[in-house]
Scaffold this active site. Structure first.
Site, mmCIF file in Angstrom:
data_model
loop_
_atom_site.group_PDB
_atom_site.id
_atom_site.type_symbol
_atom_site.label_atom_id
_atom_site.label_comp_id
_atom_site.label_asym_id
_atom_site.label_seq_id
_atom_site.Cartn_x
_atom_site.Cartn_y
_atom_site.Cartn_z
ATOM 1 N N ASP A 1 -0.876 -2.538 5.151
ATOM 2 C CA ASP A 1 0.400 -2.891 4.815
ATOM 3 C C ASP A 1 0.631 -3.816 3.484
ATOM 4 O OD1 ASP A 1 1.750 -5.596 6.317
ATOM 5 O OD2 ASP A 1 -0.454 -4.899 6.533
ATOM 6 N N ASP B 1 -5.944 -1.507 8.964
ATOM 7 C CA ASP B 1 -5.351 -2.944 9.187
ATOM 8 C C ASP B 1 -4.600 -2.962 10.395
ATOM 9 O OD1 ASP B 1 -4.275 -5.468 8.335
ATOM 10 O OD2 ASP B 1 -2.691 -4.342 8.021
ATOM 11 N N ASP C 1 -1.912 -5.970 11.587
ATOM 12 C CA ASP C 1 -0.815 -6.686 11.379
ATOM 13 C C ASP C 1 0.120 -5.938 10.246
ATOM 14 O OD1 ASP C 1 -2.722 -9.078 12.447
ATOM 15 O OD2 ASP C 1 -0.511 -9.234 13.469
#
Ligand SMILES: O=P(O)(O)OC[C@H](O)CO
Ligand SMILES: [Mg+2]
Length: 229
Positions: free
Chosen positions: A175, A10, A12
């Site tokens: 995240d 991922d 961001d």
């Protein structure tokens, strides 16, 4: 134990420290309506594609009929576009990407960010991007549904050269709860590195939960240890 042959990141909040930009801007927009941006709202928005995140923002903030999702995004993007080029790598990213590269494990990025914002965020991170086999962005035409649907991770896995990885041989780093769910829906293993402000009850699905990528131990997935410098 599953053999990991490929890695998907991922972006961001995992590779780049950009979630704070979203929080600052969304807090600023809400303050204009006398409201506060909360982590429970943030947790629902993070990792989602812009249009879906905007719907959640307007609905959960009680701004339906006052602020349209489109106008929210127009305001948000105008503030974010000057912040994105300042994006910094999060701790442990360079070492981990270097490790997988040294092990000959192909990597790619699967981000809900649209291409335009991806380009702004990574304008000063060309070297990092060059170490990825490919990047799948949120507005990729092959990605029909956004996270938590598995689409973006399955599309990213399918774009590696032959022999293409089976989902069970792919390790995802995320995240956001939405992203963890997407990885599991794709049948992949997932390491979560949540923001410390995220409600701990939202961090219990991942295979491994770490405070930082610096804590990743390759032997957890049967891979050789980091070489001590
Ligand atoms: O890179 P992603 O998938 O975490 O995308 C981030 C969203 O666009 C904002 O939370
Ligand atoms: Mg993320």
């Amino acid at each position: 134990m599953r053999t990991i042959t490929h890695v998907l990141f991922d972006m961001d909040g995992l590779l780049l420290d950009t979630e704070k930009f979203y929080s600052v801007v969304q807090e600023k927009i809400l303050s204009g309506y006398g409201k506060s941006f909360t982590w429970s709202l943030k947790a629902k928005m993070m990792g989602k594609r812009a249009a879906e995140a905007a719907e959640i923002f307007v609905h959960d903030s009680g701004l339906e009929g006052i602020l349209s999702p489109r106008d929210f995004l127009t305001q948000r993007e105008a503030m974010l576009e000057v912040m994105f080029p300042e994006s910094q790598l999060l701790p442990g990213v360079e070492r981990l990407v270097g490790y997988f590269q040294s092990q000959g494990i192909p990597m790619a990025i699967a981000t809900s960010s649209h291409k335009r914002n991806f380009d702004l965020k990574t304008i000063n991170h060309k070297e990092l991007i060059s170490r990825m086999h490919h990047v799948v962005v949120g507005d990729d035409p092959d990605v029909k549904l956004g996270k938590p649907a598995p689409d973006i991770f399955l599309v990213a896995a399918s774009r590696f050269p032959d022999p293409k990885p089976r989902p069970e041989n792919v390790l995802v780093f995320e995240d956001a709860p939405t992203g963890v769910e997407a990885a599991q829906n794709a049948g992949m293993s997932v390491v979560m590195v949540p923001d410390p402000n995220l409600d701990k009850s939202l961090c219990d699905r991942a295979d491994i939960v770490l405070e930082t990528l610096e804590d990743f131990d390759p032997s957890t997935f049967g891979m050789p240890p980091f070489i001590k410098n």
